[in-house]
Design a protein around this motif. Structure first.
Motif, PDB file in Angstrom:
ATOM      1  N   SER A  77      29.187  54.706  25.025  1.00 21.40           N
ATOM      2  CA  SER A  77      28.895  53.694  23.625  1.00 21.40           C
ATOM      3  C   SER A  77      29.375  52.071  24.272  1.00 21.40           C
ATOM      4  O   SER A  77      29.702  52.222  25.460  1.00 21.40           O
ATOM      5  CB  SER A  77      30.186  54.017  22.790  1.00 21.40           C
ATOM      6  N   LEU A  79      31.359  50.330  23.526  1.00 23.60           N
ATOM      7  CA  LEU A  79      33.010  50.241  24.043  1.00 23.60           C
ATOM      8  C   LEU A  79      33.429  51.137  25.225  1.00 23.60           C
ATOM      9  O   LEU A  79      34.191  50.660  25.870  1.00 23.60           O
ATOM     10  CB  LEU A  79      33.856  50.811  22.755  1.00 23.60           C
ATOM     11  N   ILE A  82      32.773  48.654  27.894  1.00 29.17           N
ATOM     12  CA  ILE A  82      33.929  47.787  27.992  1.00 29.17           C
ATOM     13  C   ILE A  82      35.125  48.306  28.861  1.00 29.17           C
ATOM     14  O   ILE A  82      35.642  47.444  29.630  1.00 29.17           O
ATOM     15  CB  ILE A  82      34.260  46.965  26.455  1.00 29.17           C
ATOM     16  N   TYR A 102      33.745  40.398  18.628  1.00 30.55           N
ATOM     17  CA  TYR A 102      33.373  41.537  18.246  1.00 30.55           C
ATOM     18  C   TYR A 102      34.795  42.353  17.932  1.00 30.55           C
ATOM     19  O   TYR A 102      35.489  42.634  18.906  1.00 30.55           O
ATOM     20  CB  TYR A 102      32.383  42.520  18.985  1.00 30.55           C
ATOM     21  N   GLU A 145      30.883  36.405  24.361  1.00 29.39           N
ATOM     22  CA  GLU A 145      29.639  36.861  23.517  1.00 29.39           C
ATOM     23  C   GLU A 145      29.065  35.531  23.137  1.00 29.39           C
ATOM     24  O   GLU A 145      29.587  34.833  22.644  1.00 29.39           O
ATOM     25  CB  GLU A 145      30.332  37.517  22.074  1.00 29.39           C
ATOM     26  N   ASP A 174      28.686  39.618  26.900  1.00 26.67           N
ATOM     27  CA  ASP A 174      28.351  40.860  26.174  1.00 26.67           C
ATOM     28  C   ASP A 174      26.822  40.344  25.441  1.00 26.67           C
ATOM     29  O   ASP A 174      26.872  39.220  24.640  1.00 26.67           O
ATOM     30  CB  ASP A 174      29.305  40.966  25.139  1.00 26.67           C
ATOM     31  N   THR A 198      23.218  50.499  21.025  1.00 26.27           N
ATOM     32  CA  THR A 198      23.468  51.218  19.642  1.00 26.27           C
ATOM     33  C   THR A 198      22.458  50.130  18.654  1.00 26.27           C
ATOM     34  O   THR A 198      22.024  50.497  17.714  1.00 26.27           O
ATOM     35  CB  THR A 198      24.727  51.067  19.139  1.00 26.27           C
ATOM     36  N   MET A 209      25.335  53.900  22.170  1.00 24.85           N
ATOM     37  CA  MET A 209      25.179  54.048  23.768  1.00 24.85           C
ATOM     38  C   MET A 209      25.669  52.593  24.363  1.00 24.85           C
ATOM     39  O   MET A 209      25.254  51.503  23.425  1.00 24.85           O
ATOM     40  CB  MET A 209      24.142  54.563  24.231  1.00 24.85           C
ATOM     41  N   LEU A 329      23.883  46.686  13.117  1.00 23.23           N
ATOM     42  CA  LEU A 329      23.030  45.709  13.206  1.00 23.23           C
ATOM     43  C   LEU A 329      21.860  46.082  14.299  1.00 23.23           C
ATOM     44  O   LEU A 329      22.097  47.015  14.952  1.00 23.23           O
ATOM     45  CB  LEU A 329      23.720  44.377  13.694  1.00 23.23           C
TER      46      LEU A 329
HETATM   47  C1  LIG Z   1      28.544  47.087  18.266  1.00 21.00           C
HETATM   48  C2  LIG Z   1      29.121  46.103  19.365  1.00 21.00           C
HETATM   49  C3  LIG Z   1      29.891  46.413  20.541  1.00 21.00           C
HETATM   50  C4  LIG Z   1      30.470  47.947  20.312  1.00 21.00           C
HETATM   51  O1  LIG Z   1      29.392  48.788  20.689  1.00 21.00           O
HETATM   52  P1  LIG Z   1      29.498  50.426  20.532  1.00 21.00           P
HETATM   53  O2  LIG Z   1      28.166  50.789  20.830  1.00 21.00           O
HETATM   54  O3  LIG Z   1      29.535  50.360  18.744  1.00 21.00           O
HETATM   55  O4  LIG Z   1      30.705  51.049  21.034  1.00 21.00           O
HETATM   56  C5  LIG Z   1      30.468  45.660  21.228  1.00 21.00           C
HETATM   57  N1  LIG Z   1      29.962  44.156  21.326  1.00 21.00           N
HETATM   58  C6  LIG Z   1      29.158  43.996  20.315  1.00 21.00           C
HETATM   59  C7  LIG Z   1      28.710  42.251  19.975  1.00 21.00           C
HETATM   60  C8  LIG Z   1      28.836  44.748  19.217  1.00 21.00           C
HETATM   61  O5  LIG Z   1      27.756  44.412  18.152  1.00 21.00           O
END
Ligand SMILES: *Cc1c(COP(=O)(O)O)cnc(C)c1O
Length: 383
Positions: A77, A79, A82, A102, A145, A174, A198, A209, A329
């Protein structure tokens, strides 16, 4: 070879080759946990699927190519990606992060890693002074970000990378909202690019992912060690789905941008609307930086209502037809959300208002449907 390809060619060809054993054009889903060894240690490059899997490798090479990096690593994912990046640090280290973050990133920083004595500072990154003031010998990483969620602020990546270089900090961006189609942070001096695949990269709301791309050999070696040691790797089926999604990334992203631009202009003229937050509008406070570092302005936007009524906002997001009320999104279908009661509900009200997340703020993830239908949908629910 790779360097010479233009972006639209890279989405389809970067890091891809026909399957050696059958000639299949598409990398097959190598649904296997282990691989035969002729004699101990003698194998075709794969020994166990946590360490490496050919479907995942094809995706990792592709994403590295798209982000102008040497190394790509995929995770279960965003996360998990991260998590792997923060594990580069040691107890006592400090990170300076944007305060417009986020929610899940904020949660893992403050609720998980703070316990291991890694300290996070959250600042408004539009002012470089705010950052310099916090830098000490303990500072090891700069995290940002851009565009941010849900206010669509734009951070100047090149300016931040200069601060990071000067103080020898690992600079992480990010890039989930923009994708490499719109901006490639490594080309602006970032050390690490992180993704939630994702969202736009997968693009079809059917897989969770994450990914990391970097150029530095030493950072890459450490990240591979963490990826294999901690084991938060994606499976081959999901890797295949994201690889397939990326083949149309450039086509989808451009339609997201085109639709979003028309919708932002429509909303901007609507009598019930207070402010539209979209970096493509010349009135957006960071429009000039956005123009410099992005190819176009993306598919995300937010807007607030005159009078700032929570009830009106809830009525609007409950009445839309094509804009489905949902978290997440970046998929082909349009989504809408109400940050104050959904993604940002846990944030104390004063803090929420300070960052611009007012009661009536509505966030849109503009999909790739026909824009006339999308505008009709918004118009009807606003009336
Ligand atoms: C969704 C998102 C994440 C986390 O990603 P997942 O795939 O949901 O674990 C991190 N940063 C941003 C900007 C996101 O939109």
């Amino acid at each position: 070879m790779l360097k010479k390809m233009k972006f639209a060619t890279k989405t389809i060809h970067a890091g891809q080759k026909p399957d050696k054993s059958t000639g299949a054009i598409m990398t097959p889903i190598y649904q296997t946990s282990t691989y035969i060894q002729e004699s101990p240690g003698k194998h075709n490059g794969y020994e166990y699927s946590r360490t490496g899997n050919p479907t995942r490798s094809a995706l990792e090479r592709n994403i590295a190519g798209l982000e102008s990096g040497k190394y790509g690593l995929c995770f279960g994912s965003g996360l998990a990606a991260i998590d792997a990046i923060i594990k580069l640090l040691n107890p006592g280290d400090e990170v300076i992060s944007t305060n417009d973050l986020y929610g899940g990133s904020y949660r893992i920083f403050t609720k998980i890693f703070a316990k291991y004595n890694i300290k996070f500072h959250f600042v408004d990154m539009s002012g470089l002074n705010n950052i310099s003031k916090l830098i000490s010998s303990k500072t090891k990483m700069l995290w940002t970000e851009t565009p941010t969620n849900p206010m669509l602020n734009i951070v100047d990546i090149s300016a931040l990378s200069k601060v990071a270089k000067k103080h020898d900090l690992i600079f992480v961006v990010d890039n989930t909202f923009a994708t490499p189609y719109l901006q490639r942070p490594i080309e602006h001096g970032a050390d690490i690019v992180m993704h939630s695949l994702t969202k736009y990269m997968g693009g079809h709301s059917d897989v969770v992912m994450g990914a990391i791309v970097c150029n530095d050999d030493d950072i890459a070696e450490k990240l591979y060690f963490i990826q294999n040691s901690c084991g938060a790797v994606p499976g081959p089926m999901d890797s295949f789905l994201v690889l397939r999604g990326i083949k149309t990334l450039h086509v989808r992203m451009q339609r997201h941008c085109d639709n979003a631009k028309e919708i932002a202009e429509f909303l901007n003229k609507h009598p019930k609307i207070q402010t539209v937050y979209y970096p493509g509008l010349t009135t957006h406070k960071n429009h000039e930086i956005a123009k410099l570092q992005m190819k176009d302005f993306g598919g995300m936007m937010s807007f607030s209502l005159k009078g700032d009524s929570l009830d009106d906002a809830i009525k609007i997001v409950s009445n839309t037809h094509f804009f489905t009320l949902a978290e997440s999104l970046g998929g082909v279908e349009s989504l809408c959300g109400h940050p104050a009661t959904m993604t940002h509900a846990a944030i104390p009200i004063e803090e929420r208002l300070k960052s611009g997340v007012t009661d009536s703020l509505i966030r849109l993830s503009v999909g790739i449907e026909d824009v006339d239908d999308l505008i009709y949908d918004l118009k009807s629910s606003l009336d």
